[in-house]
Design an enzyme around this catalytic site. Sequence first.
Site, PDB file in Angstrom:
ATOM      1  N   GLY A 109       2.350  51.731   9.496  1.00 28.67           N
ATOM      2  CA  GLY A 109       3.585  52.644   8.926  1.00 28.67           C
ATOM      3  C   GLY A 109       4.499  51.811   8.045  1.00 28.67           C
ATOM      4  O   GLY A 109       5.343  52.308   7.521  1.00 28.67           O
ATOM      5  N   CYS A 110       4.581  50.507   8.162  1.00 33.06           N
ATOM      6  CA  CYS A 110       5.330  49.578   7.550  1.00 33.06           C
ATOM      7  C   CYS A 110       4.705  48.777   6.503  1.00 33.06           C
ATOM      8  O   CYS A 110       3.879  48.152   6.666  1.00 33.06           O
ATOM      9  CB  CYS A 110       6.142  48.907   8.583  1.00 33.06           C
ATOM     10  SG  CYS A 110       7.517  47.950   8.105  1.00 33.06           S
ATOM     11  N   GLY A 111       5.377  48.514   5.305  1.00 27.91           N
ATOM     12  CA  GLY A 111       4.978  47.788   4.203  1.00 27.91           C
ATOM     13  C   GLY A 111       5.803  46.461   3.913  1.00 27.91           C
ATOM     14  O   GLY A 111       5.544  45.784   3.115  1.00 27.91           O
ATOM     15  N   CYS A 113       7.927  44.684   6.406  1.00 33.14           N
ATOM     16  CA  CYS A 113       8.187  44.104   7.665  1.00 33.14           C
ATOM     17  C   CYS A 113       8.425  42.509   7.309  1.00 33.14           C
ATOM     18  O   CYS A 113       7.656  42.083   6.791  1.00 33.14           O
ATOM     19  CB  CYS A 113       7.318  44.166   8.949  1.00 33.14           C
ATOM     20  SG  CYS A 113       7.179  45.576   9.413  1.00 33.14           S
TER      21      CYS A 113
END
Length: 277
Positions: A109-111, A113
Amino acid sequence: MGDRCTLDKPELVWRGSRPIPSSRRVAEERPIALTYNGSTYAVMMASPADLWDFGVGFSLSEGIVERCEDIISIEIVELERGCEVRIWLDNSHGDLLASRRRAMVGPVGCGLCGIESLEHACPRLPRIVSRGGFRAFDILTAMRSLRPLQHHNHATGAMHAAAFWDGNAIRLIKEDVGRHNALDKLAGAVARAGLETSSGAVLITSRVSVELVQKTARMGAPLLVAVSAPTSLAIETAERAGVTLVAVARDDGYEIFSHASRLAFGEGESAPELLSG
């Protein structure tokens, strides 16, 4: 490894007041390490398929390289707990990357980090200057044609898709457990195929966060169409980058959040006329 997106898993299903044995196709998810010139740059949770495209697309989307030709070679190595995408760059790009290297672990869900500064979160993007337009109904047709092409999602119910539509037909589609990964794989496949993006669109089956707009702008596509809604920063970024952002695409229509002038609605009506009226 190109088709490895799903696995068969036995399960119990409770139907009709009793459990019964069954099976299901589930989306395969593995840690995928991207290394450059022997050093790990990122570890992403992704589907272990189309990893060559992933390596190229990630490199382009991150601004590590500007062209496929800047990559000397890619090797896919399958390990016990995941895969490594080993990318080798020429000395100039390798030295530039070493000066900005960061360690990054990117869950699905994270791009963003592991970035080092606010400037890295919102970098300056190439501005899309394409003067080409799109007919409003054609965009609706394109999104409808995307559904039957999502074979892995039909099997699992757990995959995102990103597709390139050239204004007439969908030319390429990639699926992944991560929406960012799906778009990176698409970017790599489009670049490797040498497709012209300046008159086409990126179609995605997820919400629109800022990274997806950034990746679309770096691909050079003037139109991004999404099933779900955008964030405020995604809209602001699309405005600055010259990307027409269409979202909340449903069977009966969609919402236009930026650069609506690229769309023609029929009967001689233009977006500026409708907005001013």
